[in-house]
Design a protein around this motif. Structure first.
Motif, PDB file in Angstrom:
ATOM      1  N   TYR A  14      53.660  43.827  28.609  1.00 25.05           N
ATOM      2  CA  TYR A  14      53.770  45.152  28.243  1.00 25.05           C
ATOM      3  C   TYR A  14      54.514  46.072  29.448  1.00 25.05           C
ATOM      4  O   TYR A  14      53.810  45.950  30.332  1.00 25.05           O
ATOM      5  CB  TYR A  14      52.586  45.850  27.730  1.00 25.05           C
TER       6      TYR A  14
ATOM      7  N   ASN B 219      47.715  38.682  13.449  1.00 21.35           N
ATOM      8  CA  ASN B 219      47.519  39.611  14.540  1.00 21.35           C
ATOM      9  C   ASN B 219      46.269  38.646  15.606  1.00 21.35           C
ATOM     10  O   ASN B 219      46.142  39.221  16.733  1.00 21.35           O
ATOM     11  CB  ASN B 219      47.299  41.048  14.591  1.00 21.35           C
TER      12      ASN B 219
ATOM     13  N   ASN C 193      46.151  49.916  26.430  1.00 18.51           N
ATOM     14  CA  ASN C 193      47.528  50.338  26.609  1.00 18.51           C
ATOM     15  C   ASN C 193      47.711  51.914  26.730  1.00 18.51           C
ATOM     16  O   ASN C 193      48.550  52.358  27.253  1.00 18.51           O
ATOM     17  CB  ASN C 193      48.543  49.504  26.091  1.00 18.51           C
TER      18      ASN C 193
ATOM     19  N   ASP D  41      50.771  38.048  26.398  1.00 17.23           N
ATOM     20  CA  ASP D  41      50.985  39.506  26.223  1.00 17.23           C
ATOM     21  C   ASP D  41      51.938  40.244  27.334  1.00 17.23           C
ATOM     22  O   ASP D  41      51.590  39.698  28.508  1.00 17.23           O
ATOM     23  CB  ASP D  41      49.939  40.308  26.247  1.00 17.23           C
TER      24      ASP D  41
ATOM     25  N   TYR E 264      50.960  43.855  18.441  1.00 19.49           N
ATOM     26  CA  TYR E 264      50.988  43.930  19.866  1.00 19.49           C
ATOM     27  C   TYR E 264      51.879  43.057  20.150  1.00 19.49           C
ATOM     28  O   TYR E 264      52.865  42.202  19.493  1.00 19.49           O
ATOM     29  CB  TYR E 264      49.686  43.682  20.104  1.00 19.49           C
TER      30      TYR E 264
ATOM     31  N   SER F 100      43.769  45.513  23.624  1.00 17.71           N
ATOM     32  CA  SER F 100      44.538  45.785  24.510  1.00 17.71           C
ATOM     33  C   SER F 100      45.610  46.953  24.189  1.00 17.71           C
ATOM     34  O   SER F 100      46.068  47.624  25.096  1.00 17.71           O
ATOM     35  CB  SER F 100      45.516  44.387  24.509  1.00 17.71           C
ATOM     36  N   MET F 101      45.873  47.116  22.902  1.00 17.75           N
ATOM     37  CA  MET F 101      46.657  48.465  22.638  1.00 17.75           C
ATOM     38  C   MET F 101      46.047  49.594  22.842  1.00 17.75           C
ATOM     39  O   MET F 101      46.628  50.585  23.319  1.00 17.75           O
ATOM     40  CB  MET F 101      47.169  48.219  21.274  1.00 17.75           C
TER      41      MET F 101
ATOM     42  N   SER G 282      57.525  40.501  21.379  1.00 19.60           N
ATOM     43  CA  SER G 282      56.401  40.325  20.180  1.00 19.60           C
ATOM     44  C   SER G 282      56.951  39.460  19.094  1.00 19.60           C
ATOM     45  O   SER G 282      58.027  38.570  19.425  1.00 19.60           O
ATOM     46  CB  SER G 282      56.184  41.711  19.632  1.00 19.60           C
TER      47      SER G 282
ATOM     48  N   PHE H 149      43.642  42.070  20.182  1.00 16.58           N
ATOM     49  CA  PHE H 149      45.090  42.802  19.977  1.00 16.58           C
ATOM     50  C   PHE H 149      44.774  44.302  19.927  1.00 16.58           C
ATOM     51  O   PHE H 149      45.222  45.191  20.154  1.00 16.58           O
ATOM     52  CB  PHE H 149      45.664  42.374  18.522  1.00 16.58           C
TER      53      PHE H 149
END
Length: 558
Positions: free
Chosen positions: A279, A184, A319, A277, A273, A315-316, A267, A312
């Motif tokens: 999303y 990751n 999000n 990237d 993640y 960012s999640m 992914s 990672f």
């Protein structure tokens, strides 16, 4: 992070195979599995939903048909968040174990060969960082929304590790929790080498890009396209499109769902993640990035194991918690790790109304990170004035451009390192007006005519052009015996490995059109990439030979 009160039953039922009726099932191998809890809170994988339902997953193996596999995970709001997170990871680790093995085999099997010293330092760094993060999660005890979500990412990683190791078949390697963490932070590792002052040569060519982004408004504001092209090593092309519907609450004491409880993204096996990237989020936000390189070695002093959180995870968390673009930038910049330093782009689709006047702020935020520095800016007005925003691995914000050492690179090597005059900046400025619909958007994002396009010409290069100078790179077509002023412009077995595009209409269902594999270029002049014809001698277990796939729009099942 330990599984805490959530146990793991090693006696796992065999998951069932089935064919459902949605259009993506033709020729595909589909697997459905359920996470069921017993009265003691132990979670196991079962073939049906009989019992205390915690979550379910459907996995479609379709790499040889579309270039993608597809994974959906849904968890029950009735269960506490920690159990949902663990079950989500458990399901993914179990159901995608074969792909995880192949990705690890191709990318990490020999990672520490001839890297003993730097890997030892890396282990120590990550252990210290993990201990600090876990201590913060424990100390906050669910009272802080940010740290609460950090803890859930770590809990999901616990489940991923356990699920994979419970489904190891003959010939597959057991992987530790640390192995999954390393996967990751794959793209962070280049920066950590530099931060550790490692003398081991990087695999990433000097100056190499990581992707192209175009956010495009159509005339009359009829549509807003959001697109990303990944540039990477071709052995990374074991791809999974994922959708996480994880019904987390804002905090341990709240009954309010987080804004980003439903996220679809491109992914890879073993990743929690995107890494690209890319999303699409139930909050109305679409998030992506391109990576900027640190050329100022003095900045590495700002990379430390205490007080920082990996990209990672950040960012999640952003999000899930952010309700708008400004909030996303505020959440993300917390505990800047100084690794994987990107220009992030956050579009707020909830503010876009087709055919109506656009708001003057809030539609597009950017964030640029370097070790020790994070800058954000609302660039909505520039998007409206230009009718597009492009990103191509060069910082936009002047303070970041200068601090990163990019200015020094431009002084040394010329316009290839500039913001306005690098080839992709000029290509986007020239060609974005040709976008009138989804098809022309796809054509632009897959474009590469490096032997004929004047913008692909390369000063001081022999031959006088480079396949890196395109929206979708094909560095494998550069001359192995050519002469180039720096590595990125020459030969390597890397380039554009996909394209993903969504629109306002598609975003409402969190879907996107995607093509997997290296581009065939403008008018297919370059031809498809085939391992059997490639000169690179690298592991590509489980990957199709030739990559010539059509655009695919996967319709989610759950």
């Amino acid at each position: 992070m330990a599984a805490a009160t959530i146990g793991f039953l090693t006696t796992l039922a065999v998951i069932t195979r089935f064919c459902s009726c949605h259009q993506n099932d033709v020729g595909a191998d589909n697997v459905l599995a359920y996470a069921i809890a017993d009265d003691f809170g132990n979670v196991s994988i079962q073939p049906t939903d009989g019992g205390r339902f915690v979550g379910k997953a459907i996995y479609t193996r379709d790499t040889n048909t579309t270039g993608w596999n597809y994974l959906e995970i849904f968890t029950s709001r009735k269960e506490d968040d920690s159990m949902q997170a663990y079950a989500a990871g458990l399901l993914e680790g179990w159901i995608t174990a074969d792909a995880i093995h192949m990705y690890w085999y191709n990318m990490f099997r020999h990672f520490c060969d001839r890297r003993t010293d730097v890997c030892k330092t890396l282990h120590e760094y990550l252990r210290t960082n993990r201990n600090w993060v876990e201590a913060q999660v424990t100390e906050k005890n669910g009272s802080d929304a940010y740290w609460y979500q950090v803890g859930l990412v770590y809990k999901q990683l616990d489940g991923l590790h356990d699920g994979y190791n419970a489904n190891i078949k003959e010939g597959m390697q057991s992987l530790s929790w640390e192995h999954f963490f390393w996967m990751n932070i794959q793209e962070d590792l280049y920066d950590l080498y530099d931060a550790f002052n490692s003398t081991h040569p990087h695999r990433k060519p000097f100056g190499a890009g990581s992707g192209s982004v175009l956010i495009k408004l159509l005339p009359g504001y009829k549509e807003l396209f959001f697109s990303h092209v990944t540039w990477n090593w071709y052995e990374t092309m074991m791809r999974i499109q994922k959708r996480y519907r994880l019904n987390y609450k804002e905090s341990i004491s709240s009954n309010q769902l987080v804004y980003g409880h439903d996220i679809s993204f491109s992914s890879y096996p073993g990743f929690l993640y995107s890494m690209d990237d890319f999303y699409l989020i139930s909050s109305g936000l679409a998030v992506t990035q391109t990576t900027n390189t640190v050329y100022n070695s003095l900045l590495w002093a700002n990379v430390r194991p205490i007080g920082q959180i990996s990209v990672f995870v950040r960012s999640m968390v952003a999000n899930r918690l952010a309700s708008d673009g400004l909030a996303w930038t505020k959440y993300f910049q917390n505990h800047n790790s100084g690794t994987r330093n990107n220009q992030w782009l956050v579009v707020n689709y909830s503010l876009f109304r087709p055919g109506h006047q656009m708001p003057e702020n809030g539609l597009l935020y950017i964030l640029e990170q370097m070790p020790g520095i994070v800058k954000t800016q609302d660039v909505t007005k520039m998007l409206l004035d230009q009718m597009y925003w492009a990103s191509y691995n060069v910082p936009f914000i002047p303070a970041v451009f200068k601090t990163s050492g990019q200015q020094d690179m431009m002084n040394r090597y010329g316009n290839w390192f500039s913001y306005h005059d690098t080839p992709r900046a000029r290509l986007f400025a020239r060609d974005q007006a040709s976008v009138i619909d989804l098809q022309t958007m796809l054509q632009l994002m897959r474009s590469n005519d490096f032997r004929n396009d004047p913008e692909s010409r390369c000063k001081h290069c022999i031959p006088r052009f480079s396949a890196e100078n395109a929206v979708s790179s094909r560095a494998d077509l550069n001359d192995r015996n050519g002469s180039y002023p720096f590595e990125a412009l020459g030969y390597s077995n890397r380039g554009a490995t996909d394209v993903k595009i969504t629109s306002h209409r598609m975003f409402k269902s969190l879907i996107f059109v995607a093509i997997s594999g290296p581009t065939s270029g403008t008018s297919s002049r370059l031809g498809p990439y085939c391992w059997s014809r490639a000169s690179a001698n690298v592991s590509h277990l489980g990957l199709p030979d030739c990559w010539d796939f059509e655009p695919e729009t996967h319709k989610w099942v759950f």
